[in-house]
Design a protein around this motif. Structure first.
Motif, PDB file in Angstrom:
ATOM      1  N   LYS A 132      28.901 -28.611 106.786  1.00 31.07           N
ATOM      2  CA  LYS A 132      28.442 -29.749 105.975  1.00 31.07           C
ATOM      3  C   LYS A 132      29.028 -29.760 104.566  1.00 31.07           C
ATOM      4  CE  LYS A 132      24.340 -30.208 108.671  1.00 31.07           C
ATOM      5  NZ  LYS A 132      23.061 -29.703 108.986  1.00 31.07           N
ATOM      6  N   TYR A 133      29.857 -28.790 104.235  1.00 33.96           N
ATOM      7  CA  TYR A 133      30.427 -28.715 102.892  1.00 33.96           C
ATOM      8  C   TYR A 133      31.693 -29.559 102.787  1.00 33.96           C
ATOM      9  CZ  TYR A 133      27.174 -25.003 101.688  1.00 33.96           C
ATOM     10  OH  TYR A 133      26.043 -24.293 101.423  1.00 33.96           O
ATOM     11  N   SER A 134      32.135 -29.798 101.555  1.00 39.15           N
ATOM     12  CA  SER A 134      33.344 -30.590 101.317  1.00 39.15           C
ATOM     13  C   SER A 134      34.589 -29.818 101.758  1.00 39.15           C
ATOM     14  CB  SER A 134      33.466 -30.920  99.827  1.00 39.15           C
ATOM     15  OG  SER A 134      33.752 -29.736  99.091  1.00 39.15           O
ATOM     16  N   HIS A 135      35.693 -30.553 101.925  1.00 37.29           N
ATOM     17  CA  HIS A 135      36.958 -29.912 102.312  1.00 37.29           C
ATOM     18  C   HIS A 135      37.392 -28.891 101.254  1.00 37.29           C
ATOM     19  CE1 HIS A 135      40.643 -29.514 104.571  1.00 37.29           C
ATOM     20  NE2 HIS A 135      41.308 -29.559 103.433  1.00 37.29           N
ATOM     21  N   LYS A 155      35.401 -25.780 101.745  1.00 39.71           N
ATOM     22  CA  LYS A 155      35.879 -25.080 102.939  1.00 39.71           C
ATOM     23  C   LYS A 155      37.204 -24.365 102.661  1.00 39.71           C
ATOM     24  CE  LYS A 155      33.710 -28.149 106.283  1.00 39.71           C
ATOM     25  NZ  LYS A 155      33.948 -29.121 107.355  1.00 39.71           N
TER      26      LYS A 155
END
Length: 168
Positions: free
Chosen positions: A25-28, A31
């Motif tokens: 669910k985290y941003s690119h 990640k």
């Protein structure tokens, strides 16, 4: 070294998978940072393990890289160091220049990373059938270990090919 490949490297690759990642669910950008940190942990564990093995062989006056496992291990360690440099170049776009696009660089990094991962799993598999391991571990456990390696391989190959071949 098993921790490096089977845990840290696996999760670093799966970091970008919406189905498999701990950080789906985290941003690119988050990640990418997590990927880099996990790969740094991979390198630290792998080099520490390599150093311990080297030191132990020196203490016992044993030859280095006499088995397929040892030979693949040194190839994999070398490849890890090269791949990390590629990842740094991808992160610092000015290192690459305008010769290749960002999309091409990501594809090359992912393809090379997948090959590296398979080298790591091959090294693990060869270790399962090394003299040291087979003398200490019963056959059913050896098969379970090999089965785990196969499952990891299929999971990561599926994730990488879905992510990059689908965009073709």
């Amino acid at each position: 070294m098993t921790l490096a490949v089977a845990f840290f490297m696996t999760e670093a690759i799966l970091m970008f998978s919406p189905e498999s990642s701990l950080l789906s669910k985290y941003s690119h950008a988050a990640k990418t940072t997590g990927h880099g940190l996990l790969q740094a942990a991979t390198v630290l564990c792998a080099l520490s393990g390599f150093g311990a093995i080297w030191y132990n062989k020196e203490l016992k006056h044993r030859a280095h890289f006499t088995s397929w496992h040892g030979t693949m291990g040194v190839i994999t360690i070398t490849y890890i160091c090269v791949q990390i440099l590629g990842g740094i170049a991808l992160k610092m776009k000015w290192l690459v220049g305008k010769r290749i696009t960002l999309a091409q660089n990501k594809l090359y990094h992912a393809t090379s990373g997948l090959l590296l991962y398979l080298c790591g799993l091959t090294t693990l598999s060869l270790g399962i059938y090394s003299g040291w391991f087979t003398q200490r571990v019963q056959v059913p456990v050896q098969y379970a270990c090999l089965g785990s390696v196969v499952i990891l391989a299929f999971t990561v190959v599926n994730q990488v090919t879905k992510a990059y071949l689908a965009k073709k």
